[in-house]
Design an enzyme around this catalytic site. Structure first.
Site, PDB file in Angstrom:
ATOM      1  N   LYS A   7      -5.638  11.980  -1.750  1.00 24.90           N
ATOM      2  CA  LYS A   7      -5.370  10.832  -0.884  1.00 24.90           C
ATOM      3  C   LYS A   7      -5.858  11.212   0.515  1.00 24.90           C
ATOM      4  O   LYS A   7      -5.710  12.368   0.942  1.00 24.90           O
ATOM      5  CB  LYS A   7      -3.857  10.596  -0.883  1.00 24.90           C
TER       6      LYS A   7
ATOM      7  N   SER B 100       1.424   3.347  -1.532  1.00 20.40           N
ATOM      8  CA  SER B 100       0.225   3.453  -0.728  1.00 20.40           C
ATOM      9  C   SER B 100      -0.875   4.331  -1.309  1.00 20.40           C
ATOM     10  O   SER B 100      -2.016   4.263  -0.880  1.00 20.40           O
ATOM     11  CB  SER B 100       0.603   3.987   0.651  1.00 20.40           C
TER      12      SER B 100
ATOM     13  N   SER C 224       5.231   5.639  -3.135  1.00 21.74           N
ATOM     14  CA  SER C 224       3.768   5.554  -3.052  1.00 21.74           C
ATOM     15  C   SER C 224       2.985   6.274  -4.120  1.00 21.74           C
ATOM     16  O   SER C 224       1.783   6.070  -4.235  1.00 21.74           O
ATOM     17  CB  SER C 224       3.288   6.045  -1.688  1.00 21.74           C
TER      18      SER C 224
HETATM   19  N1  GLN Z   1       5.815   1.011  -0.137  1.00 22.87           N
HETATM   20  C1  GLN Z   1       6.656   1.878   0.633  1.00 22.87           C
HETATM   21  C2  GLN Z   1       6.502   1.600   2.104  1.00 22.87           C
HETATM   22  O1  GLN Z   1       5.776   0.727   2.417  1.00 22.87           O
HETATM   23  C3  GLN Z   1       6.361   3.293   0.304  1.00 22.87           C
HETATM   24  C4  GLN Z   1       5.301   3.925   1.109  1.00 22.87           C
HETATM   25  C5  GLN Z   1       5.107   5.351   0.791  1.00 22.87           C
HETATM   26  O2  GLN Z   1       5.752   5.906  -0.102  1.00 22.87           O
HETATM   27  N2  GLN Z   1       4.238   5.989   1.549  1.00 22.87           N
HETATM   28  O3  GLN Z   1       7.096   2.235   2.927  1.00 22.87           O
END
Ligand code: GLN
Length: 460
Positions: free
Chosen positions: A67, A142, A166
């Site tokens: 990532k 994400s 994420s």
């Molecule tokens: N979807 C969650 C958020 O928007 C998780 C994001 C993440 O784990 N980086 O915070």
């Protein structure tokens, strides 16, 4: 392909041939926009190192993707943001170093929601990633790019970060295994911080054993990350029989997509046939998990993002005359709307007048949630539920309504707030052919135990 199949292919051909093939697949699948950059030159050089015997290890020649919030050599580390668009890492993340020490080869950097703020990869400053099973749908997020390259077979595994889901949610949306490790299991050194009290590192793979293999390599105490736990991860060859498993009924309400519930119930039946007992359990504090998460996480991330000021890292706005203007314009140009929304929420909940009412209350509620989990784990070995309330939604479907977007995190944020390990495993597809994931959650440091159970259930 599994990691062992890739290793066989390397033996039969060469690391160079395997890496070249991965790079070719990455190019052929460009339309998914899963990768922000390729690290081709460095990757091919390392492949030659493997072929000449200079580089060796358990993963010698195996390509992978990280990532793009992991510092890695060979391409900029952008965190999918304009502010870090041209930022070249001065060092590599510990997780990347550990994989490289075993001979693995990073071939590229995956798309994400800018600074990992989001659940669909639509918040990337460089455009969204499409779902591996339906290009009109989101990859999840994400870590959407990492999930999609794994699902498409570009690489056998990829790294991601999970702050509130994420890794697990995009794994579920793309039919791959996704691992959120126990808080502190894997070093976060060299990964762009989002929320320091919930950020964890983990991997995506096509099967449980591969995910377990990678987890074993990347876990461990790191002197550069004082939150890392003393080494505890030990692969279990066999899963304990007769486990007591709790089905979290708060995640199985009528608001949850019926086909998602159906797949979870099918998995539960398989657990029962394998001799485990499954009972419904309740986690009443789960109702407040999102509210807690969307106070604590913005508070932490706004503090972490304060360092991107146009002076120390990355992009700096042109044509400004005062310092305030420099900060303001740089941050305006460098952050996406969702970053700004969260910085504002975070600053608000931490401000002197509201700190007690929001941040402190949220921390107290978080402790109650943790207590509930601990109580359940006095009786149950593992908890189970869906990974997300729906399969992958349409691109653009939730972008106008942040709250609706946040609701998709409802099943993943509770374990993040409690620091617990959880993995998402594929549980089949809905009528439309979209993958659905089941989530297995365990007590602190039970990572190896969850893998063992998931392995025993695979292909059942
Ligand atoms: N979807 C969650 C958020 O928007 C998780 C994001 C993440 O784990 N980086 O915070």
């Amino acid at each position: 392909m599994t990691i062992s199949e890739v290793l066989t292919k390397i033996k039969d051909t060469s690391a160079r041939a395997v890496v070249e093939n991965s790079l070719k697949l990455a190019k052929e699948n460009e339309e998914y926009h899963a990768l922000l950059s390729l690290t081709a030159e460095r990757a091919l050089k390392r492949a030659d190192g493997v072929d000449s015997g200079k580089i060796s290890g358990k993963l010698a020649g195996v390509p992978f993707v990280v990532k793009d919030n992991f510092l890695a050599f060979g391409a900029p580390t952008t965190a999918a943001s304009k502010i870090l668009e041209n930022f070249n890492a001065p060092l590599q993340a510990t997780a990347v170093e550990k994989l490289e020490a075993e001979g693995a080869i990073c071939i590229g950097k995956a798309n994400l929601d800018a600074f990992a703020h989001g659940g669909s990869t639509e918040n990337s400053a460089f455009g969204p990633t499409s779902n591996a099973f339906d290009k009109t749908r989101v990859a999840g997020g994400s870590s959407g790019g990492s999930a999609v390259v794994t699902a498409l077979g570009v690489v056998p595994f990829a790294l991601g970060s999970d702050t509130g889901g994420s890794i697990r949610q995009p794994a579920s949306f793309n039919g791959v295994v996704g691992v959120k490790t126990s808080y502190g299991a894997v070093s976060r050194y060299g990964v762009v911080a989002m929320a320091s009290s919930t950020d964890v590192i983990g991997c995506f793979a096509t099967n449980v054993s591969d995910a377990e293999f990678i987890t074993e390599i990347i876990t461990g105490r790191d002197k550069n990350d004082m939150t890392t736990l003393p080494d505890f991860f030990e692969v279990q060859a066999n899963s304990k029989t007769n486990q007591k498993i709790g089905l979290v009924k708060d995640f199985m309400t009528n608001d949850v997509d019926p086909e998602v519930r159906e797949k979870v119930n099918e998995y539960v039946e398989k657990l029962k046939s394998a001799g485990h007992s499954v009972e419904e359990v309740s986690l009443p504090m789960a109702e407040y998990a999102l509210a807690i998460y969307y106070i604590i996480v913005p508070a932490e991330l706004c503090s972490n993002l304060a360092r991107y000021d146009g002076i120390r890292y990355g992009r700096r706005a042109e044509g400004v005359t005062t310092l305030a203007e420099l900060y303001g314009k740089t941050r305006d140009q460098g952050f996406v709307t969702e970053n700004k929304r969260r910085i504002m929420i975070g600053s608000y909940v931490l401000s002197s007048g509201f700190f007690d009412a929001y941040y402190l209350q949220a921390q107290k509620a978080r402790t109650l949630l943790i207590d509930e989990f601990n109580k359940l784990f006095e009786t149950y070995d593992i908890l189970i539920g869906p990974t997300a309330p729906t399969p992958a939604f349409k691109l653009g479907e939730n972008t106008a309504e942040p709250i609706k977007m946040y609701l998709n995190d409802i099943m993943t944020v509770p374990t993040s707030l409690a620091g617990l390990p959880a993995i998402s495993v594929p549980a089949g597809k809905n009528q439309a052919g979209l993958p659905i994931g089941v989530q297995l959650m365990g007590p602190m440091k039970s990572d190896a135990k969850i893998f063992a159970l998931a392995k025993s259930m695979e292909n059942k």
